[in-house]
Motif scaffolding. Structure first.
Motif, PDB file in Angstrom:
ATOM      1  N   ALA A 173       0.837  -1.204   0.000  1.00  0.00           N
ATOM      2  CA  ALA A 173       0.000   0.000   0.000  1.00  0.00           C
ATOM      3  C   ALA A 173       0.868   1.250   0.000  1.00  0.00           C
ATOM      4  O   ALA A 173       0.633   2.193  -0.774  1.00  0.00           O
ATOM      5  CB  ALA A 173      -0.927  -0.007   1.213  1.00  0.00           C
ATOM      6  N   ALA A 174       1.883   1.263   0.863  1.00  0.00           N
ATOM      7  CA  ALA A 174       2.759   2.430   0.956  1.00  0.00           C
ATOM      8  C   ALA A 174       3.493   2.685  -0.355  1.00  0.00           C
ATOM      9  O   ALA A 174       3.569   3.823  -0.838  1.00  0.00           O
ATOM     10  CB  ALA A 174       3.758   2.230   2.099  1.00  0.00           C
ATOM     11  N   ALA A 175       4.025   1.634  -0.955  1.00  0.00           N
ATOM     12  CA  ALA A 175       4.812   1.779  -2.179  1.00  0.00           C
ATOM     13  C   ALA A 175       3.953   2.205  -3.368  1.00  0.00           C
ATOM     14  O   ALA A 175       4.367   3.036  -4.183  1.00  0.00           O
ATOM     15  CB  ALA A 175       5.527   0.472  -2.493  1.00  0.00           C
ATOM     16  N   LEU A 176       2.765   1.637  -3.481  1.00  0.00           N
ATOM     17  CA  LEU A 176       1.909   1.979  -4.619  1.00  0.00           C
ATOM     18  C   LEU A 176       1.381   3.400  -4.513  1.00  0.00           C
ATOM     19  O   LEU A 176       1.295   4.117  -5.518  1.00  0.00           O
ATOM     20  CB  LEU A 176       0.762   0.975  -4.733  1.00  0.00           C
ATOM     21  N   ALA A 177       1.039   3.843  -3.309  1.00  0.00           N
ATOM     22  CA  ALA A 177       0.605   5.233  -3.142  1.00  0.00           C
ATOM     23  C   ALA A 177       1.745   6.191  -3.476  1.00  0.00           C
ATOM     24  O   ALA A 177       1.558   7.183  -4.194  1.00  0.00           O
ATOM     25  CB  ALA A 177       0.114   5.468  -1.722  1.00  0.00           C
TER      26      ALA A 177
END
Length: 470
Positions: A173-177
Motif C-alpha cells: 500500500a505504501a509503495a503503490l501510493a
C-alpha cells in the motif's frame, strides 16, 4: 508481455500487470464518494493517533532513529513538527500512527498507518493536489487488500508455521501510493511491487506471541520501505523485477501453499474494499470492539455502579485476547490486545486514547481489580474464524457476542447489541481532541478542515505549516 526470469518459468497469469495498470490509470473521477470520504477519515485517524502518541517511548525512539539517517528534507515529522526526508518522515509517522491502535480494520488487519504515513510524506515532498493524494490512497488500499486476501484469506486454513504476512503486507500500500504520486507508469508500478517483495519483512508470529511495543515499528518500516521502493524505481536504478505476483515462488507460495489468487483482480474498480471497513470507536484490537460497545451500553443504559460489579462474562471471547495480569500490563501492545484491560479502563471512565495506555493506568490497582472480574464463557473463538465471519458479512456486521454483567447483589443484565457512533462524526471529534493537545485549537481546526476538504486542496506542501510546533 512478461519480463525476464532466469529459471525459464512459463508464466500464464497477469495479476501484477493488471494491478499496476489499474493503479496507473486510476483517476479521481473514478472514485465513489464513499471511498473518497473513507480516505479522508483514514488520514484523520492516523494523523490524530500519531499526534496523540507523540510523547510515547516508541514514537520518541523512531524520531531519534530517523535523525540518525536523515538530512534536512521537505516532509514533516508528526512527532516533533520538524522537517526531514520523506522516507525518514514515513518511518516516524508510520510508527507513531499505529501505537495507540486507532487504525481502523479491513479483512486482514490494517495497512492504514503505513499507507497514510508514506502517502502524506510524498504528497508534502512533491506538492501534489488533494485529489491526487486521495486517488493514490484509495487505489493503493484496493491493491493492498486484494494482495493481503490472496495470501491470508481468513476463510482458508493456513499452516501457522508459515507466520503471518499481515504486518508486512502494508508495504505494498505504501509503495503503490508513493509510486502513483511520483508519476510511475504501469510498468514501473509493476517493478515497484517487486521491490516490495525484496523489502518485505519476515513472515512471523513473533509480535503476536510477545506483544512487544517493538511491533509498532513494523508500521514505520513498511511506510519507509514503501517510499524507498518507489524512489528506487523512479530513479531508474532497477531493471527487471517484474511479475512478483505471477512468477512462481516469488511472493505468494512462500507464504501459503494454496494462495487465493482469485482475490488479486476480483471486482477491481467495481468493489471498493476501502468502504468495507470497521471504524473503531475504541483504541483497541478490532475483535474487542463489539464487547466493548456492549458493556459500555449496558452500564450507561442501566445506570450501573461499576464499583459494585461482581463479574462480567463475555461469550464467545476472542482467543488470546483475555490476558489478565495481576501486576498490570507491561506494554501498550499487551494492553490494547487485552479485553479485560480495555473493558476495565473504559468502564472506569478513562478517556479513550493515550489516557488508556499510560503506565500509571496500565498498573492501576482499580483497573487490575475490575479486569480480574472479566472472563470468557469458555467458548473462545479463533481470530481466523472471526475474520472469516466479518468477511462473509462484507463488514456490515461484527461477529456476534454477548456480555453479561452480574452485580454483587446477584442482579444481572445481558446484552448483545452495542452502541456504535456515527463513524465520520466520531473520527472528526476524536481528531480534534487529539490534535488540539499538541497543535492548539486553531491549527487543529485548520488541519481537520484541510483533510475533510482535501479534494479542493491544490498543493499539499501546506501540510507542513499546520504540523509545525510553535
Amino acid at each position: 508481455m512478461h519480463g525476464f526470469n532466469i529459471f525459464g518459468f512459463e508464466v500464464n497469469t497477469y495479476y501484477t500487470e493488471v494491478l499496476a495498470k489499474y493503479m496507473a490509470g486510476l483517476k479521481f473521477e473514478d472514485l465513489p464518494k464513499e471511498a473518497v470520504e473513507q480516505a479522508k477519515l483514514i488520514t484523520l485517524r492516523i494523523l490524530g493517533g500519531a499526534l496523540e502518541a507523540s510523547g510515547t517511548a516508541p514514537a520518541a525512539a523512531a524520531e531519534r532513529i530517523a535523525w540518525d539517517i536523515s538530512t534536512q528534507g521537505t516532509a514533516t515529522s508528526w512527532v516533533s513538527g520538524k522537517r526531514m526526508s520523506a522516507s525518514a518522515a514515513a518511518f516516524v509517522n508510520g510508527t507513531a500512527g499505529g501505537i495507540l491502535d486507532w487504525a481502523d480494520s479491513g479483512y486482514t488487519g490494517s495497512c492504514d498507518a503505513a499507507l497514510v504515513a508514506a502517502a502524506a510524506a510524498i504528497a508534502e515532498e512533491t506538492g501534489v493536489s488533494g485529489r491526487e493524494y486521495l486517488t493514490a490512497l484509495v487505489g493503493a488500499y484496493e491493491c493492498w487488500q486484494r494482495i493481503a486476501l490472496c495470501v491470508d484469506d481468513p476463510a482458508r486454513e493456513k499452516d501457522p508455521a508459515r507466520g503471518s504476512s499481515n504486518p508486512g503486507s502494508p508495504i505494498f500500500a505504501a509503495a503503490l501510493a508513493a509510486g502513483k504520486m511520483l508519476g510511475l507508469r504501469a510498468e514501473k508500478l509493476n517493478q515497484d511491487m517487486g521491490m516490495c517483495v525484496l523489502f518485505h519483512k519476515q513472515f512471523t508470529n513473533l509480535q503476536q506471541a510477545t506483544l512487544s511495543d517493538g511491533g509498532h515499528f513494523e508500521d514505520g518500516w513498511c511506510a519507509q520501505g514503501g517510499v524507498q521502493a518507489a524512489e528506487c524505481i523512479k530513479d531508474e536504478a532497477i531493471n527487471n523485477m517484474t511479475d512478483c505476483l505471477d512468477l512462481p515462488y516469488s511472493y505468494l507460495e512462500p507464504q501459503n501453499d494454496a494462495p487465493a489468487v482469485e482475490w488479486l483482480n476480483r471486482d477491481l474498480g467495481g468493489r471498493w474494499f476501502i468502504s468495507e471497513r470497521l471504524t473503531k470507536r475504541w483504541p483497541a484490537h478490532q475483535w474487542l470492539q463489539r464487547p466493548l460497545d456492549i458493556a459500555y451500553k449496558l452500564v450507561k443504559d442501566n445506570g450501573i455502579d461499576v464499583g459494585k460489579i461482581a463479574s462480567i462474562t463475555v461469550g464467545p471471547a476472542a482467543a488470546y485476547h483475555m490476558d489478565c495480569r495481576g501486576e498490570g500490563w507491561d506494554t501498550i501492545a499487551a494492553a490494547s490486545s487485552s479485553l479485560p484491560y480495555c473493558m476495565a479502563v473504559s468502564l472506569l471512565g478513562k478517556v479513550p486514547g493515550i489516557d488508556w495506555y499510560v503506565e500509571e493506568n496500565r498498573r492501576a490497582p482499580a483497573v487490575i481489580a475490575l479486569a480480574g472480574k472479566i472472563r470468557g464463557d469458555g467458548n473462545a473463538v479463533g481470530t481466523e474464524t472471526l475474520a472469516a465471519q466479518f468477511l462473509a458479512a462484507e463488514a456490515r456486521e461484527l461477529p456476534a457476542c454477548t456480555v453479561t454483567i452480574t452485580m454483587e447483589d446477584g442482579a444481572a443484565c445481558c446484552g448483545s447489541c452495542g452502541e456504535r457512533l456515527d463513524s465520520a462524526a466520531c473520527v472528526q471529534e476524536t481528531f480534534r481532541r487529539q490534535a488540539e493537545t499538541v497543535l492548539g485549537a486553531e491549527k487543529a481546526g485548520k488541519l481537520s478542515g484541510l483533510v475533510m476538504d482535501m479534494e479542493h486542496a491544490t498543493d499539499l506542501k501546506s501540510l507542513g505549516g499546520l504540523l509545525a510546533r510553535a
